[in-house]
Design a protein around this motif. Sequence first.
Motif, mmCIF file in Angstrom:
data_model
loop_
_atom_site.group_PDB
_atom_site.id
_atom_site.type_symbol
_atom_site.label_atom_id
_atom_site.label_comp_id
_atom_site.label_asym_id
_atom_site.label_seq_id
_atom_site.Cartn_x
_atom_site.Cartn_y
_atom_site.Cartn_z
ATOM 1 N N THR A 14 42.302 -28.290 98.958
ATOM 2 C CA THR A 14 41.193 -29.140 99.377
ATOM 3 C C THR A 14 39.911 -29.025 98.546
ATOM 4 O OG1 THR A 14 42.026 -28.835 101.606
ATOM 5 C CG2 THR A 14 39.857 -29.837 101.407
ATOM 6 N N GLU A 15 39.495 -27.784 98.274
ATOM 7 C CA GLU A 15 38.177 -27.583 97.646
ATOM 8 C C GLU A 15 38.128 -28.109 96.222
ATOM 9 O OE1 GLU A 15 40.091 -25.180 98.802
ATOM 10 O OE2 GLU A 15 39.169 -24.578 100.706
ATOM 11 N N ILE A 16 39.282 -28.406 95.631
ATOM 12 C CA ILE A 16 39.232 -28.912 94.254
ATOM 13 C C ILE A 16 38.463 -30.223 94.230
ATOM 14 C CG2 ILE A 16 40.576 -29.714 92.272
ATOM 15 C CD1 ILE A 16 42.847 -27.883 93.160
ATOM 16 N N LEU A 17 38.906 -31.203 94.999
ATOM 17 C CA LEU A 17 38.224 -32.502 94.953
ATOM 18 C C LEU A 17 36.805 -32.411 95.516
ATOM 19 C CD1 LEU A 17 39.063 -35.603 94.121
ATOM 20 C CD2 LEU A 17 38.237 -35.883 96.448
ATOM 21 N N GLU A 18 36.627 -31.558 96.548
ATOM 22 C CA GLU A 18 35.268 -31.407 97.090
ATOM 23 C C GLU A 18 34.294 -31.008 95.985
ATOM 24 O OE1 GLU A 18 35.659 -30.236 101.764
ATOM 25 O OE2 GLU A 18 35.839 -28.597 100.336
ATOM 26 N N ASN A 19 34.768 -30.139 95.088
ATOM 27 C CA ASN A 19 33.890 -29.694 94.011
ATOM 28 C C ASN A 19 33.807 -30.688 92.865
ATOM 29 O OD1 ASN A 19 32.699 -26.892 94.552
ATOM 30 N ND2 ASN A 19 34.806 -26.729 95.282
ATOM 31 N N GLY A 29 38.810 -28.787 107.229
ATOM 32 C CA GLY A 29 37.399 -28.459 107.106
ATOM 33 C C GLY A 29 36.486 -29.654 106.875
ATOM 34 N N HIS A 30 36.808 -30.771 107.509
ATOM 35 C CA HIS A 30 35.861 -31.898 107.589
ATOM 36 C C HIS A 30 35.698 -32.748 106.334
ATOM 37 C CE1 HIS A 30 33.869 -30.033 111.341
ATOM 38 N NE2 HIS A 30 35.151 -30.292 111.481
ATOM 39 N N GLN A 31 36.802 -33.307 105.883
ATOM 40 C CA GLN A 31 36.700 -34.285 104.813
ATOM 41 C C GLN A 31 36.654 -35.679 105.444
ATOM 42 O OE1 GLN A 31 38.978 -31.715 104.794
ATOM 43 N NE2 GLN A 31 37.562 -30.554 103.513
ATOM 44 N N ASP A 32 35.914 -36.570 104.780
ATOM 45 C CA ASP A 32 35.839 -37.933 105.278
ATOM 46 C C ASP A 32 37.126 -38.684 104.981
ATOM 47 O OD1 ASP A 32 33.142 -38.526 106.466
ATOM 48 O OD2 ASP A 32 32.578 -37.433 104.647
#
Lengths: 191, 591
Positions: B32-37, B449-452
């Motif tokens: 997940t955190e890859i695209l978030e970053n 963890g709350h992605q749109d």
Amino acid sequence: MDTKSILLVGVGGQGTILASKILTTGLMNADYDVKMSEIHGMSQRGGSVSTQVRYGKKVYSPIIGLGEADILVSFEEMECYRYLRYLKKDGNVILNDYQMPSAPILSGKAEYPEGLKEEIVKKVDNSLVIDAAKIAKEIGNIKTMNIVLLGALIKSMKLDFIDWEDVIRNNVKEKFIDINIKALKRGMEVV
Amino acid sequence: MKKLMTGNEAIARGVYEAGITFAAAYPGTPSTEILENVALYKDDIVAEWAPNEKVAFESALGASIAGARTFASMKQVGVNVAADPMFSFSYTGVNGGFVMVSADEPGIHSSQTEQDNRYYAKFAKLAMLEPSDSGEAKEMVKEAVKISEEFDTIALIRMTTRVCHSKSIVELNERCNVPLKNYTKNINKYATMPAISMKLRVKVEDRMKKLEKFSNETPLNYIEWNDKKIGVISSGVAYQYAKEVFGDTVSYLKLGFTYPLPMDKIKSFADEVDTLYVIEELEPFIEEQIKANGIDCIGKDKIPNVGELNPHIIRKNILDKENDSLDTDANKLIPRPPTLCAGCPHRGVFYELGKRKNIMVTGDIGCYGLGALPPLSSVDTIICMGASVSAGHGAAKVYRNNNSDKKVVSVIGDSTFFHSGMTGLLDVAYNQSNTVTIILDNRITGMTGHQDHPGTGITAQGQETLEADIEVIVKALGIRNVKTINPLRLNEMKEALDWALDLNEPSVIITRWPCALKRRTEKEKNEFGSRFDICKVNESICIGCKKCLSTGCPALSFNLEDKKAVINENMCLGCEICSQVCPVNAIDTIK
Ligand code: SF4
Ligand code: SF4
Ligand code: SF4
């Protein structure tokens, strides 16, 4: 120097991850090679959380195995016992004198195990039990419990030559900087 | 400048430095955190949450054909969803460099299966790289994009949980800006019709030969000579574990580029050492190929193919050594199982479902999987994203055709509904089963963890956008019986269930309430209020019946001494589920 391994354990929401982040950043600033790993599955939902920090001249594995941790810092009593096997035979324990019942205990299906703290202190020659909640409340915010414990850890590992206040300034929200620095100092004084 | 980064943050940094301009993903642990970053580089990169991994992959491949350097990331089971376009795009090859990440999960911390997606590289015939820490992860994105363009292939970066989520030091560099490549219409390259695919198929084999030559030459695969009695071939985080155990006492062939394998390099390494070990996490991917080339090695005889690897296992199984550790009595420990959060909007749904007899509940992937665990215990199956609706359809058909009066209720989250629930629901309507589908609309992707997502009206980069209306979609798919309710009102939930189970046609109940952990937007504050109050047990009324505890709310506990329920005021969000369950009205809301 040999690689040192620090294991921090607690329950989701106790702030173990922030404490570990400050710790690892400080170690990096001091020019150590450092690796950190979090194990938390579905931590948001009240599970047990552990973070592992390893530092030294060159670090390979980001994780700590059974009997490998130089120091175990536990934010909660039962979690300390759960991870005790990861401690070196001659390792240190810093234990927060704090209990958080898990779901089966809350629902009355089980009781919080008795005598864990006593057993830990008996088994580990070098153990330090701290009432971090009390100290954090005195400072004015129970949530700084994690930084009190971090302070104790830093002192125990003789890492107090690093500029931790600087790391805190760069890693916590503006309005919590002062209280966290106070918590860190109080934690260091306990050791 | 150096910075401490997780592998996922480092991949995002690599995406930035590599001059990539388009990225898409669907959230999934541990990716997940890859695209978030990536999304944080707003000025340079378009980063999008796609409704599912197939769409993420396809939009990225379109961007690549249009000439941009592009990127897609997903968790291991997400690759199963994207596999169809991945195989075709492997045939056509790229225009702008195309890098994808598969984040595998040895140990199954939060997935359905433990799969070694390195086999996808072999299966789909594409180039693969395996970083072993954050620093390598960042550099490998840049290598991967070059390899993709030079060899006209998808470049797959295979990560594992420990590489994704552990932090190590990364040296930051500048972004290299690359111009868009020209696109010229070329159906002989981009249209996989049988006659063309036959030709592309031959080209793929040729590409694999060139890639193998590259694999033998690239410094991504390097030898560290020490004592030659033991040689270790390893990749990914397993290499770090091997170094931890053996240090400089053995020789290593460290593989960073793992498909196709550098067989010449492997042969010459094998020739020089007395005993050869292959140390890899999960399946014998490298070992099998080495053995197939007639080279003798020890691998899965010593290293298990199940679960996460660690230095302890290597030390014990190869050196027969174990660290001394303290004795503890595991029986003394009480587990800490995960539970639905205090105030979770799904609690009431599962509480009511749990009371129904003669139903089968097909569940799906999300926090609401926890509804399968005690005390709620109200879900029968969890298979994969979207399967609740379609599996429910199949089950319902069988019951009806066998004159059983058992009914099927399918439970699916909002994000999962957009991911792959919509097609299943279309099947329900088209092929006429009478399932009840409950769409748990918590206004966010909760579990990761709350992605749109399309239903939230906000993009990955924080812009306002269209807000997909689930009720309208459901009706458009052909469902006539639709109700939207507030799941915090148990009587509303109960009435809706009565209504739906009574129908002889398919129905949908949308339970609309934000995830308890979600920070509410202004719009949501208008619809749902800005905050909860809290609830308190009136001890003089409580009869100690423990009914409230059967909701499984972690804010509730039972005081064994005075036999009364207690609410932890730091955790309670005043959702009032417990107070509606209490038979004597002992629980009040306090302002
Ligand atoms: S994260 Fe949200 S949806 Fe998931 S269990 Fe918690 S409250 Fe419920
Ligand atoms: S009102 Fe009851 S069920 Fe809701 S969060 Fe508070 S204690 Fe839990
Ligand atoms: S349901 Fe009501 S009476 Fe029963 S234990 Fe809970 S608060 Fe007490």
